[in-house]
Design an enzyme around this catalytic site. Sequence first.
Site, PDB file in Angstrom:
ATOM      1  NE  ARG A  53      59.969  31.799  71.449  1.00  0.00           N
ATOM      2  CZ  ARG A  53      60.747  31.004  72.197  1.00  0.00           C
ATOM      3  NH1 ARG A  53      61.304  31.469  73.296  1.00  0.00           N
ATOM      4  NH2 ARG A  53      60.968  29.762  71.829  1.00  0.00           N
ATOM      5  CD  GLU A  98      64.887  37.099  70.344  1.00  0.00           C
ATOM      6  OE1 GLU A  98      65.451  36.032  70.075  1.00  0.00           O
ATOM      7  OE2 GLU A  98      64.116  37.236  71.293  1.00  0.00           O
ATOM      8  CG  HIS A 135      66.277  34.051  72.987  1.00  0.00           C
ATOM      9  ND1 HIS A 135      65.225  34.223  72.129  1.00  0.00           N
ATOM     10  CD2 HIS A 135      65.956  32.986  73.766  1.00  0.00           C
ATOM     11  CE1 HIS A 135      64.302  33.299  72.373  1.00  0.00           C
ATOM     12  NE2 HIS A 135      64.732  32.528  73.365  1.00  0.00           N
TER      13      HIS A 135
HETATM   14  C1  GLV Z   1      64.029  29.163  74.203  1.00  0.00           C
HETATM   15  O1  GLV Z   1      63.613  30.262  74.059  1.00  0.00           O
HETATM   16  C2  GLV Z   1      63.210  27.991  74.141  1.00  0.00           C
HETATM   17  O2  GLV Z   1      62.033  28.092  73.771  1.00  0.00           O
HETATM   18  O3  GLV Z   1      63.721  26.902  74.446  1.00  0.00           O
END
Ligand code: GLV
Length: 333
Positions: A241, A270, A289
């Site tokens: 994260r 984001e 991401h």
């Molecule tokens: C993606 O970032 C997830 O947490 O699955």
Amino acid sequence: MSVRKHRVFVTRQIPERGLQIIEDRFETEVWADLAPPSKQVIVEKAAKVDALASLLTDKIDSEVFDAAPNLKIVAQFAVGYDNIDVREATRRGIFVTNTPGVLTETTADFAWALLMAVARRVVKADNYIRSGHWEVGWHPTMILGRDIYRATLGIVGLGRIGAAVARRAKGFNMKILYYDVMQNPDLEKELGLKFTDLDTLLRKADFVSIHVPLMKETHHLIDERRLKLMKKKAFLVNNSRGLVVDEKALYKALRGGNIAGAAMDVFEQEPIALDNPLLTLDNVVVAPHISSASVETRSRMAEMVAENLVEFFGGKIPPNLVNRDVLEVRKPG
Ligand code: GLV
């Protein structure tokens, strides 16, 4: 009893295999836009449903719960669930589920894609050709990167994904250090890992790869002081994260040559703003991401969301329940 009486709001178009199951079983509304629904929309929709199928971009907190008297379960399409106020959900008897396991290998693959891309300057090389810079032919000092084979990898957070990243590192004959709040002697033995405190790991690693969940304790875990501990030739990789790393401090470290480079799939904000100074640096590799974004894995994640909902409304404990304490407040179904 027909389970179709339950209503579900799915906050984005998730892959067909899971969505179909949800639509077959429940009265379903799907947010069709690519962009996430606003908080106001989530609140309005939540007010009318028994279940939310949420994404990591949806803030699910007291405001949502206050508006949703019938809400019984939030089934998250992600392994991370820092967007959900789980404590508050538990207090109100709302079940929270996630999609662990299925995305482990896909996410570990992408950590490696980032690591290799930044170490061997893959993005720079691609741009170099496309922008017409490859004029002089082969040159001994053109686009030099750093070796991965036999380097030292530091894994911050040895959960499922961290361990999968470590397994891959064995093939690169790397020395592997790890830091976690819990030591894991079995994995140490199996993979030849060495446990260290975080500061030591940062001092020794050539590559630091972050795999912790975002929590109060991990917010800006990698801050200015810790970045200063890293070697000048070291790289930072983050696909956990964004808020685990202090981005301003990271920019300073990269700009000042304190570390050699960074590769990130996640950001404090984001989508990352286009004027974020990190994007001006050519020792940075970025992705939007997408670590779990393979056709197979995203499809399986959608199925898991559906399974959690189906099991729950069938009166069973959903397989990927995050807040087991909720069972003291309320039964499934
Ligand atoms: C993606 O970032 C997830 O947490 O699955």
